[in-house]
Design a protein around this motif. Structure first.
Motif, PDB file in Angstrom:
ATOM      1  N   ILE A 141       0.879  -1.166   0.000  1.00 63.56           N
ATOM      2  CA  ILE A 141       0.000   0.000   0.000  1.00 63.56           C
ATOM      3  C   ILE A 141       0.920   1.220   0.000  1.00 63.56           C
ATOM      4  N   ILE A 142       0.907   1.973  -1.091  1.00 62.58           N
ATOM      5  CA  ILE A 142       1.841   3.084  -1.282  1.00 62.58           C
ATOM      6  C   ILE A 142       1.068   4.401  -1.225  1.00 62.58           C
ATOM      7  N   ASP A 143       1.181   5.097  -0.098  1.00 64.95           N
ATOM      8  CA  ASP A 143       0.414   6.328   0.138  1.00 64.95           C
ATOM      9  C   ASP A 143       1.362   7.530   0.125  1.00 64.95           C
ATOM     10  N   SER A 144       1.189   8.393  -0.876  1.00 67.76           N
ATOM     11  CA  SER A 144       1.892   9.693  -0.923  1.00 67.76           C
ATOM     12  C   SER A 144       3.405   9.555  -1.019  1.00 67.76           C
ATOM     13  N   ALA A 145       3.867   8.718  -1.924  1.00 64.93           N
ATOM     14  CA  ALA A 145       5.305   8.558  -2.137  1.00 64.93           C
ATOM     15  C   ALA A 145       5.791   9.527  -3.217  1.00 64.93           C
ATOM     16  N   PHE A 146       7.071   9.866  -3.171  1.00 63.63           N
ATOM     17  CA  PHE A 146       7.676  10.609  -4.278  1.00 63.63           C
ATOM     18  C   PHE A 146       8.333   9.617  -5.231  1.00 63.63           C
ATOM     19  N   SER A 147       8.578  10.059  -6.448  1.00 57.94           N
ATOM     20  CA  SER A 147       9.179   9.171  -7.450  1.00 57.94           C
ATOM     21  C   SER A 147      10.692   9.342  -7.526  1.00 57.94           C
ATOM     22  N   GLU A 148      11.162  10.589  -7.417  1.00 55.51           N
ATOM     23  CA  GLU A 148      12.598  10.887  -7.396  1.00 55.51           C
ATOM     24  C   GLU A 148      12.834  11.992  -6.369  1.00 55.51           C
ATOM     25  N   PHE A 149      13.743  11.770  -5.448  1.00 53.33           N
ATOM     26  CA  PHE A 149      13.915  12.706  -4.343  1.00 53.33           C
ATOM     27  C   PHE A 149      14.447  14.050  -4.820  1.00 53.33           C
ATOM     28  N   ARG A 150      15.392  14.052  -5.733  1.00 50.28           N
ATOM     29  CA  ARG A 150      15.946  15.322  -6.202  1.00 50.28           C
ATOM     30  C   ARG A 150      14.868  16.147  -6.913  1.00 50.28           C
ATOM     31  N   GLN A 151      14.009  15.479  -7.676  1.00 48.35           N
ATOM     32  CA  GLN A 151      12.918  16.193  -8.341  1.00 48.35           C
ATOM     33  C   GLN A 151      11.966  16.799  -7.325  1.00 48.35           C
ATOM     34  N   LEU A 152      11.721  16.063  -6.226  1.00 48.57           N
ATOM     35  CA  LEU A 152      10.861  16.586  -5.163  1.00 48.57           C
ATOM     36  C   LEU A 152      11.446  17.866  -4.576  1.00 48.57           C
TER      37      LEU A 152
END
Length: 306
Positions: A141-152
């Motif tokens: 269950i993946i809730d509110s994850a980012f895809s790439e930290f640097r992009q975040l």
């Protein structure tokens, strides 16, 4: 405080849920966790992984609804969070190693697990994604994850500083160097989306995000969902980054994790947990004032809607 975890024994009508608190070691750090046990024929374990600036209290709200389906909930304080030792978090990098050690501890002390599942929010969701290749875990269950930290980081800079966001771009290499030296991980390599671009049998993912999330936009969740090459479902629901998810979303999650589940009778688990229930039931008779009974609806469906 340990008292914040609530009663040691909870009840779903006549079903008892016993909380066992324990400390395990990972990376030479003492980490605290709690396991909500039910007497069931098999051993299904959901590990809840909390977000940044949080602790295991975040996941306790799901103990009863999972127990109604004979699923045990394990919650832990990541390093440097809650009651655990440690100096810093690593946004999932080393936390994923800690989860592996936790899984080992559970099987040694509570018996062979028929199915491990992970439910992560924010940093915890990234931790879960980094464990995509672990063969013991089936459902995520993946809730509110980012895809790439640097992009975040860049997106946050654009929102916070607007035309002056170039200042953050200049600062990111310095930040990366400091993190490398202090926490020993490279933010340029923290790209959980890469884990989803492979096909691994018997894996399934339920992606969740709040429409009003201004910290980690639901667009990240859409990107993760689109790149996932395995069985997947998506729920973009009302709420923000820290909102409780609506009952309709919880119902979909429960249906998702219970799809095509068949397990044999797990006698090892039943034997290993039996003494917890004998001891706790005796204690509950002697100290009734220390045990609070949770009143629940008549059906599982009604319970989820609370």
């Amino acid at each position: 405080m340990i008292s914040d975890l609530g009663p040691k024994i909870r009840y779903l009508q006549t079903k008892a849920i016993v909380r066992v608190d324990f400390v395990f070691e990972s990376r030479n750090i003492q980490l605290n966790a709690s396991y909500f046990l039910t007497k069931a024929q098999n051993h299904r374990c959901m590990i809840y992984l909390h977000g940044n600036a949080s602790c295991r209290l975040e996941g306790i709200r799901y103990a009863e609804v999972l127990a109604s389906w004979d699923i045990n909930l394990c919650v832990l304080d990541f390093a440097a969070c809650g009651m655990s030792q440690g100096e810093c978090i690593t946004m999932g990098v080393y936390e994923s190693q800690d989860v592996i050690e936790l899984m080992k501890y559970i099987e040694i002390n509570f018996g062979k697990v028929d199915e491990f599942m992970l439910w992560g929010r924010s940093m915890g969701a990234v931790t879960a994604l980094l464990l995509t290749e672990n063969t013991k875990i089936r459902s995520y269950i993946i809730d509110s994850a980012f895809s790439e930290f640097r992009q975040l980081l860049q997106d946050i800079g654009n929102r916070q500083f607007g035309v002056f966001s170039f200042i953050l771009y200049l600062a990111i290499p310095i930040l990366r160097w400091k993190i490398l030296n202090h926490a020993q991980f490279d933010i340029n390599l923290l790209n959980p989306i890469d884990k989803l671009k492979q096909v691994i049998p018997n894996k399934k993912f339920f992606f969740v995000a709040g429409k009003s999330d201004t910290l980690i936009s639901y667009q990240y969740t859409l990107k993760l969902y689109e790149n996932c090459q395995m069985t997947k479902k998506l729920d973009i629901c009302e709420g923000d980054h820290n909102s409780n998810r609506p009952s309709t979303t919880l119902q979909r999650i429960i249906e998702f994790i219970n799809e095509a589940c068949e397990f044999q009778n797990n006698q090892e688990y039943q034997i290993k947990i039996d003494h917890y229930f004998k001891f706790q039931f005796q204690q509950s008779l002697e100290e009734e004032e220390d045990v609070s009974e949770i009143k629940t609806p008549q059906t599982k469906q009604q319970f989820i809607s609370i």
